[in-house]
Design an enzyme around this catalytic site. Structure first.
Site, mmCIF file in Angstrom:
data_model
loop_
_atom_site.group_PDB
_atom_site.id
_atom_site.type_symbol
_atom_site.label_atom_id
_atom_site.label_comp_id
_atom_site.label_asym_id
_atom_site.label_seq_id
_atom_site.Cartn_x
_atom_site.Cartn_y
_atom_site.Cartn_z
ATOM 1 C CG ASP A 1 -4.359 1.208 7.636
ATOM 2 O OD1 ASP A 1 -4.722 2.154 7.284
ATOM 3 O OD2 ASP A 1 -4.460 -0.231 6.934
ATOM 4 N NE ARG B 1 -2.301 -4.345 -2.461
ATOM 5 C CZ ARG B 1 -1.800 -3.465 -1.302
ATOM 6 N NH1 ARG B 1 -1.123 -4.375 -0.098
ATOM 7 N NH2 ARG B 1 -2.864 -2.821 -1.026
ATOM 8 C CG ASP C 1 -1.153 -1.792 9.855
ATOM 9 O OD1 ASP C 1 -0.615 -1.438 9.429
ATOM 10 O OD2 ASP C 1 -2.708 -2.288 8.874
ATOM 11 C CB THR D 1 1.373 0.953 6.289
ATOM 12 O OG1 THR D 1 0.055 1.072 7.273
ATOM 13 C CG2 THR D 1 2.230 0.416 7.900
ATOM 14 N NE ARG E 1 -7.945 -3.494 3.394
ATOM 15 C CZ ARG E 1 -6.252 -4.174 3.132
ATOM 16 N NH1 ARG E 1 -6.628 -5.702 3.160
ATOM 17 N NH2 ARG E 1 -5.089 -3.030 2.589
ATOM 18 C CG ASP F 1 1.525 -6.524 7.697
ATOM 19 O OD1 ASP F 1 1.475 -6.190 7.459
ATOM 20 O OD2 ASP F 1 1.208 -7.498 8.239
ATOM 21 N N GLY G 1 1.075 -0.683 0.235
ATOM 22 C CA GLY G 1 -0.051 -0.115 -0.435
ATOM 23 C C GLY G 1 0.913 1.331 -0.164
HETATM 24 P P1 ADP Z 1 1.732 -4.383 2.688
HETATM 25 O O1 ADP Z 1 3.284 -4.053 2.437
HETATM 26 O O2 ADP Z 1 1.649 -3.054 2.377
HETATM 27 O O3 ADP Z 1 1.301 -5.142 4.272
HETATM 28 P P2 ADP Z 1 0.940 -6.308 1.052
HETATM 29 O O4 ADP Z 1 0.719 -7.466 2.509
HETATM 30 O O5 ADP Z 1 0.422 -7.095 -0.397
HETATM 31 O O6 ADP Z 1 1.515 -5.524 1.666
HETATM 32 O O7 ADP Z 1 2.632 -6.762 0.076
HETATM 33 C C1 ADP Z 1 3.591 -6.489 -0.758
HETATM 34 C C2 ADP Z 1 3.970 -7.331 -1.047
HETATM 35 O O8 ADP Z 1 5.088 -8.161 -0.532
HETATM 36 C C3 ADP Z 1 3.154 -8.932 -1.585
HETATM 37 O O9 ADP Z 1 2.598 -8.111 -2.973
HETATM 38 C C4 ADP Z 1 4.733 -10.180 -2.010
HETATM 39 O O10 ADP Z 1 4.755 -9.364 -3.575
HETATM 40 C C5 ADP Z 1 5.434 -9.458 -0.396
HETATM 41 N N1 ADP Z 1 4.318 -10.286 -0.039
HETATM 42 C C6 ADP Z 1 3.948 -10.306 1.130
HETATM 43 N N2 ADP Z 1 3.790 -10.947 2.059
HETATM 44 C C7 ADP Z 1 4.136 -12.259 1.705
HETATM 45 C C8 ADP Z 1 4.917 -13.556 2.346
HETATM 46 N N3 ADP Z 1 3.977 -13.748 3.376
HETATM 47 N N4 ADP Z 1 6.083 -14.134 1.568
HETATM 48 C C9 ADP Z 1 6.190 -13.782 -0.331
HETATM 49 N N5 ADP Z 1 6.379 -12.555 -0.434
HETATM 50 C C10 ADP Z 1 5.301 -11.683 0.937
#
Ligand code: ADP
Length: 327
Positions: free
Chosen positions: A132, A76, A134, A130, A176, A107, A15
């Site tokens: 949020d 993503r 969070d 982020t 969220r 995270d 995000g």
């Molecule tokens: P944020 O970083 O804002 O929490 P996401 O959860 O969508 O957003 O994570 C961003 C990107 O990080 C994902 O699209 C993916 O490429 C990578 N990612 C997230 N979780 C994992 C995971 N458990 N294993 C490998 N890559 C991950």
């Protein structure tokens, strides 16, 4: 002995959040200051997989500290969840001789970086970006302060029109899994009720209190709801309120993506600059595979493997303050 980090790449992932540009700027300039070669990866992990990477000099980050969004774009990246995707990313870095990575994201991005750093010999440093707020282990995240101030500005405007018409407004803000934007913006704008995922919403209590206010002719009321509230968001709350209080002039406003945009606040620019500087310091000092947090105004380095969403940290005292001040 660990190899010295000489070439680093920075990316923004997940995000978007206002202040990411200020963080990129800090990483690039601190890296260059220490004589590193700094690269930017476009669209987060996708840029590593596709070799969409370019050299960043100090001039590449001129005039961006005040800009929202991220000049490196964010995405993503499905492929990065898979070992094959992460291997492709590693091959790109190896080919280019890049031996350090700075990830600005949430995270999820940190979990990805945690896996990557366990599988390959590329040290990774995370910066919490982020809106949020969070992520467990840091009092601040890049973007939260700007987002909450955007919400406050919008809710203040809504109050003007609510006041003119004696209306009840139900305002949905982002969040969220965490209710911080709702809690902070709700308190700062004098909301009557703040509904957040960390607390079970007692809708009957909300209705009773609105009825009591109606009796004493307090007709302007604002309820701030976090999008992830267990009861179901602003539309659901409004549907319920309309059933129980048919006389109330009720309106819904979902603030949505305006909370992600805009020029970062002074605080977010400061946090981003400080965290970006410390990310490079970590790589210099061999403090690898951590994300940079701030606790009690001191830098904290949390292992990427331990990156988790912060949950349920909103104190009873805050909820009591909301209740007392909204009477
Ligand atoms: P944020 O970083 O804002 O929490 P996401 O959860 O969508 O957003 O994570 C961003 C990107 O990080 C994902 O699209 C993916 O490429 C990578 N990612 C997230 N979780 C994992 C995971 N458990 N294993 C490998 N890559 C991950």
């Amino acid at each position: 002995m660990e190899k010295k980090v000489t070439k680093i790449a920075v990316l923004t992932s997940g995000g978007d959040a206002p202040g990411m540009n200020a963080a990129i700027r800090a990483v690039v300039r601190t890296g260059n200051y220490y004589g590193m070669e700094v690269y930017g990866s476009m669209r987060g992990y996708q840029g590593l997989i596709d070799d969409d990477i370019f050299r960043m000099e100090n001039r590449s980050v001129a005039n961006i500290i005040q800009r929202g969004g991220t000049i490196l774009k964010t995405a993503r990246c499905k492929e990065f969840y898979e070992p094959e995707g992460r291997k492709k990313a590693y091959d790109t870095l190896k080919k280019r001789g890049i031996n350090g990575l700075v990830i600005i994201g949430g995270d999820g991005s940190f979990r990805g970086a945690g896996k990557f750093s366990q599988e390959f010999d590329i040290p990774c440093i995370g910066l919490a970006g982020t809106i949020d707020k969070d992520i467990a282990g840091t009092d601040f995240t890049i973007g939260f302060d700007t987002a909450v101030n955007t919400a406050v500005e919008a809710i203040d405007k809504i109050r003007d029109t609510a006041d003119a018409h004696d209306r009840l407004f139900i305002i949905e803000v982002m969040g969220r899994d965490a209710g911080y934007i709702a809690l902070h913006s709700g308190i700062a704008t004098g909301a009557e009720h703040i509904l957040i995922p960390e607390r079970k919403t007692d809708i009957d209590h909300v209705i009773d209190s609105l009825l009591e206010k109606e009796k004493r002719k307090k007709l302007v009321n604002m309820i701030v709801v976090a999008e992830g509230d267990g009861f179901g968001g602003a539309e659901e709350v409004a549907r319920h309120v309309k059933q129980k209080l048919p006389n109330a002039d009720t309106r819904v406003c979902v603030l949505g993506h305006i909370q992600r945009g805009g020029s970062p606040s002074c605080l977010d620019r400061l946090i981003a600059s400080r965290m970006g500087y410390h990310a490079v310091e970590c790589l210099m000092e061999g403090r690898y595979n951590v994300f940079v947090g701030i606790q009690n105004n001191k830098m904290h380095y949390i292992p990427l493997q331990n990156a988790v969403k912060a949950k349920g940290k909103i104190s009873d005292e805050w909820m009591k303050i909301v209740k007392i001040l909204a009477s």
